[in-house]
Motif scaffolding. Sequence first.
Motif, PDB file in Angstrom:
ATOM      1  N   UNK A 380     -30.920 -56.806 -33.877  1.00  0.00           N
ATOM      2  CA  UNK A 380     -30.852 -57.759 -32.781  1.00  0.00           C
ATOM      3  C   UNK A 380     -30.529 -59.162 -33.242  1.00  0.00           C
ATOM      4  N   UNK A 381     -31.127 -59.598 -34.322  1.00  0.00           N
ATOM      5  CA  UNK A 381     -30.859 -60.941 -34.828  1.00  0.00           C
ATOM      6  C   UNK A 381     -29.428 -61.062 -35.345  1.00  0.00           C
ATOM      7  N   UNK A 382     -28.957 -60.023 -36.042  1.00  0.00           N
ATOM      8  CA  UNK A 382     -27.584 -60.054 -36.544  1.00  0.00           C
ATOM      9  C   UNK A 382     -26.582 -60.059 -35.393  1.00  0.00           C
ATOM     10  N   UNK A 383     -26.843 -59.236 -34.389  1.00  0.00           N
ATOM     11  CA  UNK A 383     -25.965 -59.220 -33.215  1.00  0.00           C
ATOM     12  C   UNK A 383     -25.992 -60.572 -32.507  1.00  0.00           C
ATOM     13  N   UNK A 384     -27.168 -61.197 -32.463  1.00  0.00           N
ATOM     14  CA  UNK A 384     -27.288 -62.516 -31.816  1.00  0.00           C
ATOM     15  C   UNK A 384     -26.477 -63.563 -32.564  1.00  0.00           C
ATOM     16  N   UNK A 385     -26.485 -63.495 -33.881  1.00  0.00           N
ATOM     17  CA  UNK A 385     -25.696 -64.462 -34.649  1.00  0.00           C
ATOM     18  C   UNK A 385     -24.206 -64.284 -34.381  1.00  0.00           C
ATOM     19  N   UNK A 386     -23.757 -63.036 -34.343  1.00  0.00           N
ATOM     20  CA  UNK A 386     -22.356 -62.777 -34.051  1.00  0.00           C
ATOM     21  C   UNK A 386     -22.021 -63.197 -32.634  1.00  0.00           C
ATOM     22  N   UNK A 387     -22.914 -62.924 -31.702  1.00  0.00           N
ATOM     23  CA  UNK A 387     -22.718 -63.308 -30.307  1.00  0.00           C
ATOM     24  C   UNK A 387     -22.585 -64.826 -30.200  1.00  0.00           C
ATOM     25  N   UNK A 388     -23.463 -65.539 -30.905  1.00  0.00           N
ATOM     26  CA  UNK A 388     -23.400 -66.988 -30.871  1.00  0.00           C
ATOM     27  C   UNK A 388     -22.103 -67.527 -31.428  1.00  0.00           C
ATOM     28  N   UNK A 389     -21.627 -66.904 -32.521  1.00  0.00           N
ATOM     29  CA  UNK A 389     -20.378 -67.347 -33.112  1.00  0.00           C
ATOM     30  C   UNK A 389     -19.211 -67.118 -32.163  1.00  0.00           C
ATOM     31  N   UNK A 390     -19.221 -65.974 -31.474  1.00  0.00           N
ATOM     32  CA  UNK A 390     -18.140 -65.681 -30.530  1.00  0.00           C
ATOM     33  C   UNK A 390     -18.207 -66.614 -29.317  1.00  0.00           C
ATOM     34  N   UNK A 391     -19.402 -66.986 -28.910  1.00  0.00           N
ATOM     35  CA  UNK A 391     -19.582 -67.833 -27.739  1.00  0.00           C
ATOM     36  C   UNK A 391     -19.046 -69.235 -27.961  1.00  0.00           C
ATOM     37  N   UNK A 392     -19.061 -69.672 -29.251  1.00  0.00           N
ATOM     38  CA  UNK A 392     -18.615 -71.040 -29.540  1.00  0.00           C
ATOM     39  C   UNK A 392     -17.139 -71.115 -29.883  1.00  0.00           C
TER      40      UNK A 392
END
Length: 393
Positions: A380-392
């Motif tokens: 979940x944390x790794x997916x969140x980091x990737x999600x955050x990177x894609x969001x920006x």
Amino acid sequence: MTALVIGGGPAGMMAAEELARAGARVILAEAKPTLARKFLMAGKSGLNLTRDEPLAQFLTAYTPDWIRPHVAGFGPEAVMAFARSLGVDLFTGSTGRVFPVEMKASPMLRLWARRLADLGVETRTRWRWAGFDGDGFAFDTPEGAQVLSPAVTVLALGGASWPRLGSDAAWVPWLMAKGVTLAPFKPANMGLRVAWSPHMAPHLGQPVKGAALLTPDQTSRGEFVLSARGLEGGGIYAIAALVRDGAPLSLDLAPDLSVDDIAHRLGRTPARDSLPNRLRKALRLDPVKLALLQEWGRPLPTDPLALARKLKALPVRHLGPRPLSEAISSAGGICATALTGQLELKALPGVFAAGEMLDWEAPTGGYLLTGCLATGRVAGQAAARLFGAQSTD
């Protein structure tokens, strides 16, 4: 942008919480009508969350070694803190096992589901993953076929044990078709099959206490039960993986006495007494242990020293493990070589995996649940980091 978690057990719920806390819009898809059915079943006799023991000792319960760093990041203390953050009061038993004061799983699950809802997680039950549709994830739902194309995905679909509760491994061919390497599933934390003689019938259903199960590499002092189908219970599960993989198994019916102690005690009993009476008088063997000695030890020697040796190493005659569908958990699944260090599937960028889908195993007694929570958190944390990177971007 949406983050998708497929599988509503502890690993999936933990991944969904981590994603939601990072600000993602999270859809949690569960095939069954309610969340965490295996978690609820496991908690019927007392929800063993984890163990209150030093982390270095705790980690030795996990195999293969690659899983241990992931568990170390969310070990027993973290699991206890997590449960208390939900408002769950805990206690530690005499063997170090940690339980909710209420003992049941359902109160904790309700509190956790409520917190996920408060964090904005959208739970969709009766949403069964049906494989891939191009780059999307296809689902069979009460409203008909649906396809989701999330920014990131966490798979937490369970292994291959207890299929009636949802862990049916239907996902295996879909991931293999995408090039994901999997190890074959094997039963773990399972009972052993035994073809009992008729004289054992009165003892079936009885526990065996104060004995030790012996393999060349491990000893288990846990209690186990004689069932109509064989041997069940925590004492068996602790050494089940070794026996499954070919280790010989024997039973020590008097683990607190040496061979010489037993021989000495037997030598002091009247020779005119029957052998069962001598064993009862000298060693206080209960009827269940006496029955096992008759079942697996015949012909019984009359010499005290030879009999003592048999009591200390009684060969367990079994027919192998119970079927995978009856096992508490499973070994096998997604290989470590198919994953990055953050549990992302190398063949499917943006897709992570957690829980019993992964190729690891541990005995019951809090280890399994801790491992699922820990890997769900990592994914979940790794997916969140990737999600955050894609969001920006």
